[in-house]
Write a protein that holds these residues in place. Sequence first.
Motif, PDB file in Angstrom:
ATOM      1  N   LEU A  68       0.834  -1.209   0.000  1.00 28.93           N
ATOM      2  CA  LEU A  68       0.000   0.000   0.000  1.00 28.93           C
ATOM      3  C   LEU A  68       0.864   1.252   0.000  1.00 28.93           C
ATOM      4  O   LEU A  68       0.602   2.201  -0.751  1.00 28.93           O
ATOM      5  CB  LEU A  68      -0.926  -0.002   1.218  1.00 28.93           C
ATOM      6  CG  LEU A  68      -1.820   1.233   1.358  1.00 28.93           C
ATOM      7  CD1 LEU A  68      -2.803   1.333   0.198  1.00 28.93           C
ATOM      8  CD2 LEU A  68      -2.561   1.206   2.700  1.00 28.93           C
ATOM      9  N   ASP A  69       1.901   1.265   0.828  1.00 30.80           N
ATOM     10  CA  ASP A  69       2.816   2.410   0.838  1.00 30.80           C
ATOM     11  C   ASP A  69       3.458   2.593  -0.542  1.00 30.80           C
ATOM     12  O   ASP A  69       3.592   3.721  -1.044  1.00 30.80           O
ATOM     13  CB  ASP A  69       3.912   2.212   1.889  1.00 30.80           C
ATOM     14  CG  ASP A  69       3.390   2.320   3.316  1.00 30.80           C
ATOM     15  OD1 ASP A  69       2.266   2.823   3.503  1.00 30.80           O
ATOM     16  OD2 ASP A  69       4.114   1.907   4.236  1.00 30.80           O
ATOM     17  N   LEU A  70       3.830   1.466  -1.161  1.00 23.33           N
ATOM     18  CA  LEU A  70       4.474   1.502  -2.482  1.00 23.33           C
ATOM     19  C   LEU A  70       3.545   2.096  -3.531  1.00 23.33           C
ATOM     20  O   LEU A  70       3.924   3.023  -4.261  1.00 23.33           O
ATOM     21  CB  LEU A  70       4.908   0.094  -2.879  1.00 23.33           C
ATOM     22  CG  LEU A  70       5.410  -0.086  -4.317  1.00 23.33           C
ATOM     23  CD1 LEU A  70       6.734   0.640  -4.518  1.00 23.33           C
ATOM     24  CD2 LEU A  70       5.555  -1.577  -4.645  1.00 23.33           C
ATOM     25  N   VAL A  71       2.315   1.568  -3.635  1.00 25.92           N
ATOM     26  CA  VAL A  71       1.421   2.038  -4.706  1.00 25.92           C
ATOM     27  C   VAL A  71       0.949   3.462  -4.450  1.00 25.92           C
ATOM     28  O   VAL A  71       0.697   4.218  -5.398  1.00 25.92           O
ATOM     29  CB  VAL A  71       0.224   1.080  -4.921  1.00 25.92           C
ATOM     30  CG1 VAL A  71       0.708  -0.296  -5.368  1.00 25.92           C
ATOM     31  CG2 VAL A  71      -0.672   0.971  -3.700  1.00 25.92           C
ATOM     32  N   TYR A  75       1.645   5.438  -7.650  1.00 22.03           N
ATOM     33  CA  TYR A  75       0.445   5.841  -8.387  1.00 22.03           C
ATOM     34  C   TYR A  75       0.074   7.303  -8.118  1.00 22.03           C
ATOM     35  O   TYR A  75      -0.155   8.079  -9.040  1.00 22.03           O
ATOM     36  CB  TYR A  75      -0.758   4.966  -8.004  1.00 22.03           C
ATOM     37  CG  TYR A  75      -0.635   3.500  -8.297  1.00 22.03           C
ATOM     38  CD1 TYR A  75       0.392   2.985  -9.089  1.00 22.03           C
ATOM     39  CD2 TYR A  75      -1.551   2.593  -7.773  1.00 22.03           C
ATOM     40  CE1 TYR A  75       0.498   1.627  -9.346  1.00 22.03           C
ATOM     41  CE2 TYR A  75      -1.461   1.234  -8.025  1.00 22.03           C
ATOM     42  CZ  TYR A  75      -0.436   0.753  -8.808  1.00 22.03           C
ATOM     43  OH  TYR A  75      -0.354  -0.593  -9.046  1.00 22.03           O
ATOM     44  N   GLY A  76      -0.005   7.648  -6.822  1.00 24.40           N
ATOM     45  CA  GLY A  76      -0.441   8.994  -6.451  1.00 24.40           C
ATOM     46  C   GLY A  76       0.644  10.047  -6.578  1.00 24.40           C
ATOM     47  O   GLY A  76       0.343  11.235  -6.678  1.00 24.40           O
ATOM     48  N   GLY A  77       1.907   9.606  -6.593  1.00 25.71           N
ATOM     49  CA  GLY A  77       3.029  10.527  -6.701  1.00 25.71           C
ATOM     50  C   GLY A  77       3.670  10.496  -8.070  1.00 25.71           C
ATOM     51  O   GLY A  77       3.350  11.304  -8.943  1.00 25.71           O
ATOM     52  N   LEU A  78       4.556   9.547  -8.271  1.00 20.48           N
ATOM     53  CA  LEU A  78       5.379   9.507  -9.484  1.00 20.48           C
ATOM     54  C   LEU A  78       4.564   9.552 -10.776  1.00 20.48           C
ATOM     55  O   LEU A  78       4.760  10.437 -11.614  1.00 20.48           O
ATOM     56  CB  LEU A  78       6.244   8.247  -9.451  1.00 20.48           C
ATOM     57  CG  LEU A  78       7.180   8.050 -10.651  1.00 20.48           C
ATOM     58  CD1 LEU A  78       8.250   9.137 -10.688  1.00 20.48           C
ATOM     59  CD2 LEU A  78       7.825   6.670 -10.597  1.00 20.48           C
ATOM     60  N   ILE A  79       3.656   8.608 -10.956  1.00 23.07           N
ATOM     61  CA  ILE A  79       2.910   8.537 -12.220  1.00 23.07           C
ATOM     62  C   ILE A  79       1.970   9.727 -12.362  1.00 23.07           C
ATOM     63  O   ILE A  79       1.944  10.415 -13.390  1.00 23.07           O
ATOM     64  CB  ILE A  79       2.132   7.208 -12.325  1.00 23.07           C
ATOM     65  CG1 ILE A  79       3.097   6.022 -12.363  1.00 23.07           C
ATOM     66  CG2 ILE A  79       1.245   7.207 -13.567  1.00 23.07           C
ATOM     67  CD1 ILE A  79       2.419   4.665 -12.309  1.00 23.07           C
ATOM     68  N   ASN A  80       1.180   9.971 -11.329  1.00 17.85           N
ATOM     69  CA  ASN A  80       0.179  11.030 -11.405  1.00 17.85           C
ATOM     70  C   ASN A  80       0.800  12.387 -11.667  1.00 17.85           C
ATOM     71  O   ASN A  80       0.364  13.143 -12.561  1.00 17.85           O
ATOM     72  CB  ASN A  80      -0.638  11.048 -10.102  1.00 17.85           C
ATOM     73  CG  ASN A  80      -1.797  12.019 -10.141  1.00 17.85           C
ATOM     74  OD1 ASN A  80      -1.658  13.178  -9.756  1.00 17.85           O
ATOM     75  ND2 ASN A  80      -2.952  11.556 -10.588  1.00 17.85           N
ATOM     76  N   ILE A  83       2.291  12.836 -15.187  1.00 23.10           N
ATOM     77  CA  ILE A  83       1.241  13.084 -16.186  1.00 23.10           C
ATOM     78  C   ILE A  83       0.769  14.530 -16.108  1.00 23.10           C
ATOM     79  O   ILE A  83       0.634  15.222 -17.130  1.00 23.10           O
ATOM     80  CB  ILE A  83       0.056  12.112 -15.984  1.00 23.10           C
ATOM     81  CG1 ILE A  83       0.462  10.694 -16.392  1.00 23.10           C
ATOM     82  CG2 ILE A  83      -1.166  12.568 -16.792  1.00 23.10           C
ATOM     83  CD1 ILE A  83      -0.589   9.635 -16.091  1.00 23.10           C
ATOM     84  N   VAL A  84       0.530  15.018 -14.891  1.00 19.78           N
ATOM     85  CA  VAL A  84       0.059  16.399 -14.727  1.00 19.78           C
ATOM     86  C   VAL A  84       1.094  17.387 -15.250  1.00 19.78           C
ATOM     87  O   VAL A  84       0.757  18.362 -15.946  1.00 19.78           O
ATOM     88  CB  VAL A  84      -0.275  16.679 -13.249  1.00 19.78           C
ATOM     89  CG1 VAL A  84      -0.536  18.170 -13.016  1.00 19.78           C
ATOM     90  CG2 VAL A  84      -1.485  15.862 -12.818  1.00 19.78           C
ATOM     91  N   ALA A  85       2.365  17.139 -14.945  1.00 18.95           N
ATOM     92  CA  ALA A  85       3.424  18.045 -15.412  1.00 18.95           C
ATOM     93  C   ALA A  85       3.481  18.089 -16.929  1.00 18.95           C
ATOM     94  O   ALA A  85       3.645  19.159 -17.535  1.00 18.95           O
ATOM     95  CB  ALA A  85       4.773  17.613 -14.852  1.00 18.95           C
ATOM     96  N   GLU A  86       3.317  16.920 -17.555  1.00 16.67           N
ATOM     97  CA  GLU A  86       3.356  16.895 -19.024  1.00 16.67           C
ATOM     98  C   GLU A  86       2.147  17.604 -19.616  1.00 16.67           C
ATOM     99  O   GLU A  86       2.261  18.327 -20.614  1.00 16.67           O
ATOM    100  CB  GLU A  86       3.434  15.452 -19.523  1.00 16.67           C
ATOM    101  CG  GLU A  86       3.694  15.362 -21.006  1.00 16.67           C
ATOM    102  CD  GLU A  86       4.339  14.057 -21.440  1.00 16.67           C
ATOM    103  OE1 GLU A  86       4.497  13.888 -22.660  1.00 16.67           O
ATOM    104  OE2 GLU A  86       4.685  13.212 -20.587  1.00 16.67           O
TER     105      GLU A  86
END
Length: 260
Positions: A68-71, A75-80, A83-86
Amino acid sequence: MRLTVIKVGGNIIDDSAKLSAFLKEFVLLDGVKILVHGGGKIATEIGKKLGIEPSYVNGRRITDRETLDLVTMVYGGLINKNIVAELQSLNCNAIGLTGADGGILPAMKRPVKDIDYGFVGDINSDSVNKNVLTHFLKMGLIPVIAPLSYSTDGYMLNTNADTIAQEIAKALSHEWDVQLIYCFEKKGVLVDPDNDNTVIANITAKGFEELKENGIVSGGMIPKLENALEAINSGVKKVIIGHADDLTALYAENAGTCIL
């Protein structure tokens, strides 16, 4: 007013070039829209570097506390946020969200039956905080939503992105004409999974049962189609399934499989 809810996942998330091409098409789509993204294999790869081995049952990830800590981080940090920055670089004013932000996706921890899936959330459209999402949309912001919901007891929950997209589409269908698009790495629902030229143009509830009985649809495609049909039965105007490379054509209903 028309609202398009788009879910992107699969190997599109794992491939930065494919994801960039998808986002360039996404920003050109007219109208109000929401993007829901999956996690791809990035969490698994980072987890292995941290000594966290993934555990699956029937293709579904078991989410213990460490996972849970990993995802949540991935998911909520790195990927999200990437995407928002791009999207911001493309002059698209997006806001990255997990289900906890603004309380948009409260959920129940999945009860233990035959299998304990751990910290996995089950949501329904009645609990979606549509007022907050509508507020963002009317501000001209595009919500980019990670596959994470939250328990009102105060912890995050790993949640299927297809289900999140479906429940958001259902919740907002009372105020908007909602089109739901599932983007992945196939051209649509295929008669022959190895041949992209065998796309089934339209599927009804009756047709879905026949496809299941004949073994044409199986595995992960079954819950995807069940989600799609439930969305249609709950007021969503259109559900389309197809390849992320064809986003513009899917939006125009000129590609993929349409669920009726």
